[in-house]
Design an enzyme around this catalytic site. Structure first.
Site, PDB file in Angstrom:
ATOM      1  N   SER A   1       0.833  -1.213   0.000  1.00 12.59           N
ATOM      2  CA  SER A   1       0.000   0.000   0.000  1.00 12.59           C
ATOM      3  C   SER A   1       0.864   1.258   0.000  1.00 12.59           C
ATOM      4  O   SER A   1       0.486   2.275  -0.588  1.00 12.59           O
ATOM      5  CB  SER A   1      -0.969  -0.005   1.184  1.00 12.59           C
ATOM      6  OG  SER A   1      -0.289   0.138   2.400  1.00 12.59           O
ATOM      7  N   ASN A   2       2.018   1.194   0.637  1.00 16.15           N
ATOM      8  CA  ASN A   2       2.922   2.359   0.570  1.00 16.15           C
ATOM      9  C   ASN A   2       3.518   2.519  -0.823  1.00 16.15           C
ATOM     10  O   ASN A   2       3.725   3.635  -1.291  1.00 16.15           O
ATOM     11  CB  ASN A   2       4.025   2.248   1.625  1.00 16.15           C
ATOM     12  CG  ASN A   2       3.534   2.654   2.991  1.00 16.15           C
ATOM     13  OD1 ASN A   2       3.355   3.836   3.269  1.00 16.15           O
ATOM     14  ND2 ASN A   2       3.276   1.674   3.839  1.00 16.15           N
TER      15      ASN A   2
ATOM     16  N   ARG B   1      23.274 -15.563   5.271  1.00 22.58           N
ATOM     17  CA  ARG B   1      22.855 -14.169   5.446  1.00 22.58           C
ATOM     18  C   ARG B   1      23.728 -13.246   4.571  1.00 22.58           C
ATOM     19  O   ARG B   1      23.232 -12.360   3.885  1.00 22.58           O
ATOM     20  CB  ARG B   1      23.003 -13.833   6.944  1.00 22.58           C
ATOM     21  CG  ARG B   1      22.874 -12.387   7.319  1.00 22.58           C
ATOM     22  CD  ARG B   1      21.422 -11.991   7.410  1.00 22.58           C
ATOM     23  NE  ARG B   1      21.288 -10.625   6.923  1.00 22.58           N
ATOM     24  CZ  ARG B   1      20.257  -9.840   7.202  1.00 22.58           C
ATOM     25  NH1 ARG B   1      19.284 -10.271   7.940  1.00 22.58           N
ATOM     26  NH2 ARG B   1      20.196  -8.630   6.717  1.00 22.58           N
TER      27      ARG B   1
ATOM     28  N   ARG C   1      12.915  -6.963   6.683  1.00 20.59           N
ATOM     29  CA  ARG C   1      14.225  -7.563   6.972  1.00 20.59           C
ATOM     30  C   ARG C   1      15.222  -6.432   7.134  1.00 20.59           C
ATOM     31  O   ARG C   1      15.087  -5.386   6.505  1.00 20.59           O
ATOM     32  CB  ARG C   1      14.704  -8.418   5.786  1.00 20.59           C
ATOM     33  CG  ARG C   1      13.786  -9.504   5.386  1.00 20.59           C
ATOM     34  CD  ARG C   1      14.286 -10.873   5.730  1.00 20.59           C
ATOM     35  NE  ARG C   1      15.697 -11.080   5.484  1.00 20.59           N
ATOM     36  CZ  ARG C   1      16.362 -12.147   5.925  1.00 20.59           C
ATOM     37  NH1 ARG C   1      15.752 -13.056   6.633  1.00 20.59           N
ATOM     38  NH2 ARG C   1      17.642 -12.306   5.666  1.00 20.59           N
TER      39      ARG C   1
ATOM     40  N   ASN D   1      13.347   4.374   5.579  1.00 23.23           N
ATOM     41  CA  ASN D   1      12.386   3.342   5.968  1.00 23.23           C
ATOM     42  C   ASN D   1      11.165   4.006   6.599  1.00 23.23           C
ATOM     43  O   ASN D   1      11.288   5.024   7.276  1.00 23.23           O
ATOM     44  CB  ASN D   1      13.042   2.411   7.007  1.00 23.23           C
ATOM     45  CG  ASN D   1      12.115   1.309   7.493  1.00 23.23           C
ATOM     46  OD1 ASN D   1      11.414   0.668   6.705  1.00 23.23           O
ATOM     47  ND2 ASN D   1      12.098   1.090   8.796  1.00 23.23           N
TER      48      ASN D   1
ATOM     49  N   HIS E   1       8.155   3.279   9.356  1.00 22.13           N
ATOM     50  CA  HIS E   1       7.873   2.343  10.452  1.00 22.13           C
ATOM     51  C   HIS E   1       6.587   2.768  11.162  1.00 22.13           C
ATOM     52  O   HIS E   1       6.401   3.955  11.447  1.00 22.13           O
ATOM     53  CB  HIS E   1       9.044   2.320  11.438  1.00 22.13           C
ATOM     54  CG  HIS E   1       8.856   1.319  12.533  1.00 22.13           C
ATOM     55  ND1 HIS E   1       9.075  -0.033  12.347  1.00 22.13           N
ATOM     56  CD2 HIS E   1       8.426   1.466  13.803  1.00 22.13           C
ATOM     57  CE1 HIS E   1       8.787  -0.671  13.473  1.00 22.13           C
ATOM     58  NE2 HIS E   1       8.398   0.212  14.375  1.00 22.13           N
TER      59      HIS E   1
ATOM     60  N   GLU F   1       0.963   7.008   6.962  1.00 21.04           N
ATOM     61  CA  GLU F   1       2.137   6.573   6.197  1.00 21.04           C
ATOM     62  C   GLU F   1       2.014   6.992   4.738  1.00 21.04           C
ATOM     63  O   GLU F   1       2.973   7.480   4.129  1.00 21.04           O
ATOM     64  CB  GLU F   1       2.281   5.045   6.242  1.00 21.04           C
ATOM     65  CG  GLU F   1       2.662   4.493   7.598  1.00 21.04           C
ATOM     66  CD  GLU F   1       2.912   2.991   7.557  1.00 21.04           C
ATOM     67  OE1 GLU F   1       2.409   2.306   6.640  1.00 21.04           O
ATOM     68  OE2 GLU F   1       3.610   2.502   8.452  1.00 21.04           O
TER      69      GLU F   1
HETATM   70  C1  GAR Z   1       3.713  -0.641   6.764  1.00 22.36           C
HETATM   71  O1  GAR Z   1       2.757  -0.306   7.738  1.00 22.36           O
HETATM   72  C2  GAR Z   1       5.112  -0.351   7.258  1.00 22.36           C
HETATM   73  O2  GAR Z   1       5.174   0.743   8.121  1.00 22.36           O
HETATM   74  C3  GAR Z   1       5.453  -1.634   7.980  1.00 22.36           C
HETATM   75  O3  GAR Z   1       4.930  -2.634   7.152  1.00 22.36           O
HETATM   76  C4  GAR Z   1       3.746  -2.152   6.529  1.00 22.36           C
HETATM   77  C5  GAR Z   1       3.783  -2.496   5.063  1.00 22.36           C
HETATM   78  O4  GAR Z   1       2.573  -2.198   4.453  1.00 22.36           O
HETATM   79  N1  GAR Z   1       6.855  -1.733   8.178  1.00 22.36           N
HETATM   80  C6  GAR Z   1       7.409  -2.229   9.282  1.00 22.36           C
HETATM   81  O5  GAR Z   1       6.779  -2.695  10.195  1.00 22.36           O
HETATM   82  C7  GAR Z   1       8.925  -2.151   9.307  1.00 22.36           C
HETATM   83  N2  GAR Z   1       9.427  -2.533  10.594  1.00 22.36           N
HETATM   84  P1  GAR Z   1       2.461  -2.085   2.876  1.00 22.36           P
HETATM   85  O6  GAR Z   1       3.135  -3.329   2.302  1.00 22.36           O
HETATM   86  O7  GAR Z   1       0.987  -2.080   2.611  1.00 22.36           O
HETATM   87  O8  GAR Z   1       3.135  -0.815   2.429  1.00 22.36           O
END
Ligand code: GAR
Length: 196
Positions: free
Chosen positions: A8-9, A54, A80, A96, A98, A163
């Site tokens: 979604s982002n 890794r 990751r 990033n 968060h 976000e």
């Molecule tokens: C988002 O809410 C992002 O902030 C989170 O994963 C989601 C991805 O949503 N990220 C974390 O938790 C990073 N530690 P999306 O795939 O719909 O953009």
């Protein structure tokens, strides 16, 4: 854009007109890859399950990102930690998003963590990425209030709405050279300095 989930982002970035040149997922089959395909953006999977170690995955991720030249790397649901090769190659050009007000609730399930703790306010953080998990210098934050009958789903939905506005705005600022940094302190200025 590095992804690993619903995308979604990624959709919000595309909608905002960010020129996304490549999408890289750490998980096969996720919706974010379909979002990339629908937008005609080249996409790749660098699956840790297919790497011998890794360190090998870290190198493979960096090689994949380097394949298509870009100004910066945006982690949008990439669950990751990225390793030394990518950090050395792209340095201060990795950000990033968060779903909490860092340094509270780093790592996975930040919204669940916030609900379990019982905070009244959580939110969104966009930060530069460094080796330590979710600890890089903060570029932007916005608060989201927790209401009494919130579930993980309802709170996540409101956090993600923020976000989808905050991340594209930060990327635009970076692109226009409006973000300055002095150590851990990062701020926005109206006048342009060095773009990404
Ligand atoms: C988002 O809410 C992002 O902030 C989170 O994963 C989601 C991805 O949503 N990220 C974390 O938790 C990073 N530690 P999306 O795939 O719909 O953009």
């Amino acid at each position: 854009v590095l992804v690993g989930g619903r995308g979604s982002n990624l959709e919000a970035l595309i909608r905002a007109g960010v020129d996304v040149v490549q999408v890289v997922s750490h998980r096969p089959g996720v919706r974010a890859l379909a979002v990339a395909a629908a937008a005609g953006i080249p996409a790749a999977v660098v699956d840790p399950a297919r790497a011998a170690s890794r360190a090998e995955w870290d190198r493979a991720l960096c090689r994949q990102v380097e394949e298509i030249p870009c100004d910066g790397v945006i982690m949008a649901g990439f669950l990751r930690q990225v390793g030394p090769p990518l950090l050395e190659r792209y340095g201060e050009r990795i950000v990033n998003v968060h779903p909490s007000l860092l340094p509270a609730f780093p790592g996975l399930h930040a919204v669940r963590q916030a609900l379990a703790y019982g905070v009244k306010i959580t939110g969104v953080t966009v930060h530069f990425v460094e080796a330590a998990l979710d600890q890089g210098p903060i570029i932007a934050q916005e608060a989201v209030a927790v209401v009494p009958d919130d579930t993980e789903d309802t709170l996540t939905a409101r956090v993600q709405q923020v976000e989808h506005r905050l991340l594209p705005a930060v990327v635009r600022d970076l692109d226009q050279g409006r973000i300055r940094r002095n150590g851990r302190r990062v701020w926005r200025e109206e006048s342009e300095c060095a773009p990404w």
